[in-house]
Design a protein around this motif. Structure first.
Motif, short mmCIF file in Angstrom:
data_model
loop_
_atom_site.label_atom_id
_atom_site.label_comp_id
_atom_site.label_asym_id
_atom_site.label_seq_id
_atom_site.Cartn_x
_atom_site.Cartn_y
_atom_site.Cartn_z
N ARG A 197 -12.63 -75.48 45.07
CA ARG A 197 -11.81 -74.57 45.86
C ARG A 197 -12.19 -74.67 47.32
N LEU A 198 -11.18 -74.56 48.20
CA LEU A 198 -11.42 -74.71 49.63
C LEU A 198 -12.28 -73.56 50.16
N ASP A 199 -11.96 -72.34 49.79
CA ASP A 199 -12.74 -71.17 50.19
C ASP A 199 -13.77 -70.91 49.11
N TYR A 200 -14.93 -71.52 49.22
CA TYR A 200 -15.92 -71.43 48.16
C TYR A 200 -17.19 -70.70 48.56
N ARG A 201 -17.35 -70.39 49.85
CA ARG A 201 -18.57 -69.74 50.29
C ARG A 201 -18.28 -68.93 51.54
N GLN A 202 -18.93 -67.75 51.66
CA GLN A 202 -18.69 -66.88 52.80
C GLN A 202 -20.01 -66.38 53.36
N ASP A 203 -19.99 -66.10 54.66
CA ASP A 203 -21.19 -65.64 55.35
C ASP A 203 -21.65 -64.30 54.79
N ARG A 204 -22.96 -64.17 54.55
CA ARG A 204 -23.61 -62.97 54.03
C ARG A 204 -23.13 -62.60 52.63
N VAL A 205 -22.39 -63.48 51.96
CA VAL A 205 -21.92 -63.24 50.60
C VAL A 205 -22.44 -64.31 49.66
N GLY A 206 -22.32 -65.57 50.09
CA GLY A 206 -22.72 -66.68 49.24
C GLY A 206 -21.51 -67.31 48.59
N TYR A 207 -21.70 -67.91 47.42
CA TYR A 207 -20.61 -68.59 46.72
C TYR A 207 -19.60 -67.56 46.19
N VAL A 208 -18.32 -67.85 46.43
CA VAL A 208 -17.24 -66.96 45.97
C VAL A 208 -16.21 -67.73 45.15
N ASP A 209 -16.55 -68.94 44.76
CA ASP A 209 -15.57 -69.78 44.08
C ASP A 209 -15.57 -69.60 42.56
N GLU A 210 -16.42 -68.73 42.04
CA GLU A 210 -16.49 -68.54 40.59
C GLU A 210 -15.87 -67.20 40.17
N SER A 211 -15.05 -66.62 41.04
CA SER A 211 -14.40 -65.35 40.73
C SER A 211 -13.14 -65.20 41.58
N LEU A 247 1.09 -48.96 43.77
CA LEU A 247 0.05 -49.47 44.65
C LEU A 247 0.54 -50.80 45.21
N TYR A 248 0.62 -50.91 46.53
CA TYR A 248 1.11 -52.12 47.18
C TYR A 248 -0.08 -52.97 47.65
N PHE A 249 0.08 -54.29 47.53
CA PHE A 249 -0.99 -55.20 47.91
C PHE A 249 -0.39 -56.55 48.28
N SER A 250 -1.20 -57.40 48.85
CA SER A 250 -0.78 -58.75 49.21
C SER A 250 -1.54 -59.76 48.38
N SER A 251 -0.88 -60.89 48.05
CA SER A 251 -1.53 -61.95 47.28
C SER A 251 -0.70 -63.21 47.42
N LEU A 252 -1.39 -64.33 47.62
CA LEU A 252 -0.73 -65.62 47.69
C LEU A 252 -0.75 -66.25 46.29
N ARG A 253 0.30 -66.03 45.54
CA ARG A 253 0.33 -66.48 44.15
C ARG A 253 1.06 -67.81 44.04
N VAL A 254 0.40 -68.84 44.48
CA VAL A 254 0.91 -70.21 44.34
C VAL A 254 -0.21 -71.06 43.79
N GLU A 255 0.11 -72.21 43.26
CA GLU A 255 -0.88 -73.10 42.67
C GLU A 255 -1.88 -73.55 43.74
N ASP A 256 -3.15 -73.55 43.39
CA ASP A 256 -4.22 -73.96 44.28
C ASP A 256 -4.24 -73.12 45.57
N ALA A 257 -3.94 -71.83 45.44
CA ALA A 257 -3.90 -70.95 46.62
C ALA A 257 -5.28 -70.81 47.27
N ALA A 258 -6.32 -70.94 46.46
CA ALA A 258 -7.68 -70.80 47.01
C ALA A 258 -8.18 -72.09 47.58
#
Length: 258
Positions: A197-211, A247-258
């Motif tokens: 996944r392109l967005d796989y790690r974030q500052d002060r968070v660590g790896y985010v690609d497994e969720s 409840l309203y929210f935003s989400s990019l629901r396309v293939e390989d969005a992450a």
């Protein structure tokens, strides 16, 4: 008897040149080292240094009470010992008077009727949880969630009965690498990590690609959270409809969005 040795002109030139170079070298060393020491002695109080960052404090996220009388806000500083940021919630009158510490935590939110605030702070199990504090004289607090990942983007339903929040939900990796032949209990180097996944790690968070980030609701008095969204997509923070039915929210629901 005194013996006098006469130097040739070439020897005299060498000696003069050596003396000149030695003087020049000493001048360079003094000019390079001296000013920094002098400047360090003559620096006025309050001069910004690299270490000054560790002494900074931030204030953010002010929230006015429904009656407009009080303001709660987040105050953050650096924990030098544990190399992390620590936050607490403060409260003051709307005119700036009676500024005081309220509770340790972050992300404070007023209930619609102003009788409570929701916020996040350390709880059980280990990690950040949602808490509710009553704003009366007693100031009782209740831990609302007991989840495995840190909740965020907390918001009250219009009737004050529910809390919506976002939280990471673990997902199965596309594939993994497990070295063969590892004896049971062996302390080998960890297996290679596969990132797809392109967005796989974030500052002060660590790896985010497994969720993936999903939306939940939980009763304001505590209980079992209910997951509202699903799928392999991330979802933004939720906003309640005026009647609390949606409840309203935003989400990019396309293939390989992450």
């Amino acid at each position: 008897m005194t013996t006098t040795t006469r130097l040739s002109k070439s020897d005299q030139h060498v000696r003069h040149l050596t003396a000149f170079l030695t003087t020049l070298l000493l001048t360079v060393v003094v000019s390079a080292a001296g000013p920094s020491a002098l400047e360090a002695q003559n620096e006025p109080d309050g001069t910004l240094q690299l270490e000054s960052y560790l002494d900074w404090e931030w204030v953010a996220d002010p929230r006015v009470s429904p009656d407009g009388e009080q303001v709660i806000y987040e105050r953050t500083w650096v924990d030098k010992v544990h190399d992390t940021r620590t936050s607490s919630i403060w409260i003051m009158n709307a005119d700036g008077t009676r500024n005081r510490h309220l509770v340790d935590g972050s992300n404070p939110r007023w209930a619609p009727d102003g009788t409570r605030i929701a916020y996040t702070a350390d709880g059980e199990p280990e990690g950040s949880q949602i808490w509710v504090r009553w704003m009366d004289a007693e100031g009782a607090t209740t831990q609302v969630t007991r989840v495995g990942h840190a909740p965020g983007s907390v918001s009250w339903s219009p009737d004050g009965e529910w809390l919506a929040f976002s939280m990471d939900v673990d997902s199965e990796p596309a594939w993994t690498l497990n070295p063969p032949g590892r004896p049971e209990g062996a302390e080998w180097t960890e297996a290679p990590k596969v990132v797809d996944r392109l967005d796989y790690r974030q500052d002060r968070v660590g790896y985010v690609d497994e969720s993936y980030r999903h939306l939940f609701v939980v009763p304001a008095e505590g209980g079992t959270p209910r997951q509202l969204t699903d799928g392999d997509w991330d979802h933004g923070s939720g906003t309640w409809s005026p009647d609390g039915a949606e409840l309203y929210f935003s989400s990019l629901r396309v293939e390989d969005a992450a």
